[in-house]
Write a protein that holds these residues in place. Structure first.
Motif, PDB file in Angstrom:
ATOM      1  N   ASN A  82       0.806  -1.266  -0.011  1.00 28.53           N
ATOM      2  CA  ASN A  82       0.047   0.036  -0.134  1.00 28.53           C
ATOM      3  C   ASN A  82       0.813   1.451   0.070  1.00 28.53           C
ATOM      4  N   ASP A  83       0.234   2.382   0.435  1.00 30.03           N
ATOM      5  CA  ASP A  83       1.005   3.604   0.546  1.00 30.03           C
ATOM      6  C   ASP A  83       1.912   3.758   1.858  1.00 30.03           C
ATOM      7  N   ASP A  84       1.215   2.978   2.765  1.00 26.86           N
ATOM      8  CA  ASP A  84       1.868   3.500   4.050  1.00 26.86           C
ATOM      9  C   ASP A  84       2.213   2.193   4.985  1.00 26.86           C
ATOM     10  N   ARG A  85       2.217   1.080   4.364  1.00 23.44           N
ATOM     11  CA  ARG A  85       2.218  -0.153   5.258  1.00 23.44           C
ATOM     12  C   ARG A  85       3.638  -0.989   5.131  1.00 23.44           C
ATOM     13  N   GLY A  86       4.664  -0.138   4.565  1.00 19.85           N
ATOM     14  CA  GLY A  86       5.988  -0.572   4.659  1.00 19.85           C
ATOM     15  C   GLY A  86       6.420  -1.112   3.185  1.00 19.85           C
ATOM     16  N   GLN A  87       7.803  -1.155   3.171  1.00 22.44           N
ATOM     17  CA  GLN A  87       8.653  -1.526   2.066  1.00 22.44           C
ATOM     18  C   GLN A  87       9.978  -1.970   2.293  1.00 22.44           C
ATOM     19  N   GLY A  88      10.561  -2.840   1.671  1.00 21.56           N
ATOM     20  CA  GLY A  88      11.965  -3.241   1.904  1.00 21.56           C
ATOM     21  C   GLY A  88      12.078  -4.895   1.459  1.00 21.56           C
ATOM     22  N   LYS A  89      12.934  -5.333   1.959  1.00 23.42           N
ATOM     23  CA  LYS A  89      13.242  -6.664   1.662  1.00 23.42           C
ATOM     24  C   LYS A  89      12.066  -7.685   2.102  1.00 23.42           C
ATOM     25  N   GLY A  93       6.456  -9.008   8.381  1.00 21.91           N
ATOM     26  CA  GLY A  93       6.149  -7.491   8.672  1.00 21.91           C
ATOM     27  C   GLY A  93       5.120  -6.995   7.722  1.00 21.91           C
ATOM     28  N   TYR A  94       4.586  -7.734   6.848  1.00 21.13           N
ATOM     29  CA  TYR A  94       3.883  -7.181   5.559  1.00 21.13           C
ATOM     30  C   TYR A  94       2.463  -8.032   5.619  1.00 21.13           C
ATOM     31  N   GLY A  95       1.961  -8.046   6.861  1.00 20.88           N
ATOM     32  CA  GLY A  95       0.459  -8.376   7.054  1.00 20.88           C
ATOM     33  C   GLY A  95      -0.195  -7.404   7.905  1.00 20.88           C
ATOM     34  N   THR A  96      -1.463  -7.629   8.090  1.00 16.90           N
ATOM     35  CA  THR A  96      -2.074  -6.755   8.910  1.00 16.90           C
ATOM     36  C   THR A  96      -3.024  -7.362   9.978  1.00 16.90           C
ATOM     37  N   PRO A  97      -2.933  -7.315  11.439  1.00 20.02           N
ATOM     38  CA  PRO A  97      -1.658  -6.177  11.924  1.00 20.02           C
ATOM     39  C   PRO A  97      -0.310  -6.967  11.627  1.00 20.02           C
ATOM     40  N   SER A  98       0.637  -6.299  12.439  1.00 25.66           N
ATOM     41  CA  SER A  98       1.990  -6.547  11.976  1.00 25.66           C
ATOM     42  C   SER A  98       2.379  -7.773  12.375  1.00 25.66           C
ATOM     43  N   ILE A 122       4.337  -5.723  -5.260  1.00 26.75           N
ATOM     44  CA  ILE A 122       3.327  -4.593  -4.951  1.00 26.75           C
ATOM     45  C   ILE A 122       2.131  -5.100  -4.356  1.00 26.75           C
ATOM     46  N   LYS A 123       2.113  -5.058  -3.091  1.00 26.94           N
ATOM     47  CA  LYS A 123       0.736  -5.539  -2.529  1.00 26.94           C
ATOM     48  C   LYS A 123      -0.175  -4.267  -2.171  1.00 26.94           C
ATOM     49  N   CYS A 124      -1.487  -4.530  -2.644  1.00 29.91           N
ATOM     50  CA  CYS A 124      -2.455  -3.488  -2.680  1.00 29.91           C
ATOM     51  C   CYS A 124      -3.799  -4.155  -2.129  1.00 29.91           C
ATOM     52  N   ALA A 125      -4.075  -4.122  -0.683  1.00 31.62           N
ATOM     53  CA  ALA A 125      -4.938  -4.575  -0.049  1.00 31.62           C
ATOM     54  C   ALA A 125      -5.665  -3.977   1.035  1.00 31.62           C
ATOM     55  N   SER A 177       4.738   3.022  -7.846  1.00 30.15           N
ATOM     56  CA  SER A 177       5.877   2.237  -7.374  1.00 30.15           C
ATOM     57  C   SER A 177       6.668   2.067  -8.615  1.00 30.15           C
ATOM     58  N   LEU A 178       6.353   1.749  -9.712  1.00 32.05           N
ATOM     59  CA  LEU A 178       7.079   1.588 -11.224  1.00 32.05           C
ATOM     60  C   LEU A 178       8.000   2.638 -11.352  1.00 32.05           C
ATOM     61  N   VAL A 179       7.297   3.992 -11.269  1.00 30.53           N
ATOM     62  CA  VAL A 179       8.083   5.184 -11.455  1.00 30.53           C
ATOM     63  C   VAL A 179       9.020   5.505 -10.540  1.00 30.53           C
ATOM     64  N   ASN A 180       8.842   4.960  -9.158  1.00 33.22           N
ATOM     65  CA  ASN A 180      10.136   4.941  -8.255  1.00 33.22           C
ATOM     66  C   ASN A 180      10.444   3.919  -8.106  1.00 33.22           C
ATOM     67  N   ILE A 181      10.689   2.955  -8.862  1.00 35.04           N
ATOM     68  CA  ILE A 181      11.052   1.428  -8.410  1.00 35.04           C
ATOM     69  C   ILE A 181      12.707   1.331  -8.175  1.00 35.04           C
ATOM     70  N   ASP A 182      13.408   2.414  -8.406  1.00 33.64           N
ATOM     71  CA  ASP A 182      15.054   2.658  -7.995  1.00 33.64           C
ATOM     72  C   ASP A 182      14.784   2.863  -6.616  1.00 33.64           C
ATOM     73  N   LYS A 183      14.001   3.242  -6.123  1.00 30.60           N
ATOM     74  CA  LYS A 183      13.780   3.391  -4.545  1.00 30.60           C
ATOM     75  C   LYS A 183      13.333   2.332  -3.872  1.00 30.60           C
ATOM     76  N   LEU A 184      12.681   1.282  -4.667  1.00 30.80           N
ATOM     77  CA  LEU A 184      12.509   0.135  -4.049  1.00 30.80           C
ATOM     78  C   LEU A 184      13.203  -1.347  -4.260  1.00 30.80           C
ATOM     79  N   VAL A 185      13.897  -0.959  -5.149  1.00 32.44           N
ATOM     80  CA  VAL A 185      14.941  -2.148  -5.669  1.00 32.44           C
ATOM     81  C   VAL A 185      16.236  -1.868  -5.671  1.00 32.44           C
ATOM     82  N   PRO A 186      16.992  -2.229  -4.605  1.00 33.18           N
ATOM     83  CA  PRO A 186      18.512  -1.709  -4.594  1.00 33.18           C
ATOM     84  C   PRO A 186      19.120  -2.044  -5.821  1.00 33.18           C
TER      85      PRO A 186
END
Length: 334
Positions: A82-89, A93-98, A122-125, A177-186
């Motif tokens: 989503n927009d605000d549920r986290g990103q990274g490796k 930590g990517y469920g709801t709740p945490s 990219i998870k949208c839920a 996410s695709l426009v900013n993919i360089d910030k998501l994929v090292p």
């Protein structure tokens, strides 16, 4: 001279090692979109996962999720939720709740193991979203549903902007996410770019509980596949439809007819001639465990870690098969 030779050999081996490591991740980043409502948000209990790992009788399938340092985070699979549920490796930590996880966990391991390229999920839920209303695809037009006015208590039409809200958010999040993919994929390489490789839709509870929404689920689901492909400019995008299998293989007698009908609607969409070979209906009901401990009451597949793990594995396996066969078509690359 001998020492120099040994140094040169070691240097060559080290260089070849770097080449092998870098080449193993060469090629466009594989992008997978996981979309849906609360079951896709993820309700698998981490507490239950720890119990499964602690018992030698059940631990084996989950060994790759944890090592001596703790929970594993993959260096080749990344996620944005989503927009605000986290990103990274990819890891926990990517469920709801945490303290929960969803299909993304084992899905990411399956696709990460299958492809040499890096992977972005990219998870949208969002919970409580019906396909007939908030996930409503543009081609289905505006619906004619109502809500109760808070002040007058009378039924009034839903605001126009309610229809397709979650659909639009999904498309927006994916594009951003695709426009900013360089910030998501090292170390993202723009020369290699990315490839839209698959879309998983795991949703349906808010439609099955309403006869009218259920009646139009098939056309809406088919339109969702068409519209996602159009709006993401990926005409052959592999698409997994996750079965709404909450009640298991044998639903309660009073609900059985409704659940079997709904599952057949989902399966029939995957069988439409236009979707031949590119849309797959994947069962989740065989993974339901209803006669053992529950970690979420009677909801969300009982919140069981083993169930969500197997669902993620099944989605990943189906996606790998389709993604590999889709290479013969026209993959969407940037």
């Amino acid at each position: 001279m001998l020492a120099l030779s040994r140094f040169l050999v070691l240097a060559l081996v080290f260089t070849l090692g770097l080449v092998l490591v870098s080449s193993s991740w060469a090629g466009p980043v594989k992008v997978f979109i996981l979309c849906g409502q609360s079951n896709m948000e993820g309700k698998g209990s981490v507490k239950h996962l720890e119990q499964l790992l602690a018992d030698p009788a059940t631990a084996k399938p989950y060994h790759h999720l944890r090592n001596e340092k703790g929970w594993v985070e993959r260096d080749d699979v990344f996620i944005k939720y989503n927009d605000d549920r986290g990103q990274g490796k990819l890891g926990l930590g990517y469920g709801t709740p945490s303290d929960r996880f969803g299909p993304e966990l084992e899905f990411g391991h399956v696709v990460g193991n299958a492809f040499n390229e890096k992977v972005l999920i990219i998870k949208c839920a969002w919970g409580g979203r019906a396909l007939a209303v908030r996930f409503r695809p543009p081609s289905s037009g505006k619906g004619d549903y109502t809500q109760r006015d808070r002040e007058t208590k009378e039924l009034v039409p839903l605001p126009d902007e309610t229809y397709g809200e979650a659909y639009r958010d999904t498309i927006r999040i994916v594009k951003d996410s695709l426009v900013n993919i360089d910030k998501l994929v090292p170390d993202y390489n723009p020369n290699e770019g990315y490839e839209l490789s698959g879309f998983v839709f795991f949703q349906g509870f808010n439609d099955i509980i309403d006869a009218k929404k259920m009646e139009e689920y098939g056309p809406n689901l088919a339109n969702l596949v068409r519209d996602v492909r159009r709006d993401l400019n990926a005409p052959h995008l592999p698409f997994v439809i996750g079965e709404l299998g909450q009640q298991g293989v044998e639903p309660e007698k009073r609900y059985a007819e409704k659940h079997f009908k709904f599952r057949q609607i989902q399966a029939d969409v995957a069988q439409l001639p236009e979707f031949n070979g590119t849309v797959r209906f994947v069962k989740t009901s065989p993974f339901v465990v209803s006669n053992e401990d529950s970690f979420d009451g009677g909801y969300h597949y009982y919140g069981r870690a083993d169930t969500f793990f197997q669902i993620g594995h099944a989605f990943g396996a189906a996606m790998v098969e389709m993604a590999q066969s889709s290479k013969k078509k026209s993959p969407s690359m940037r």
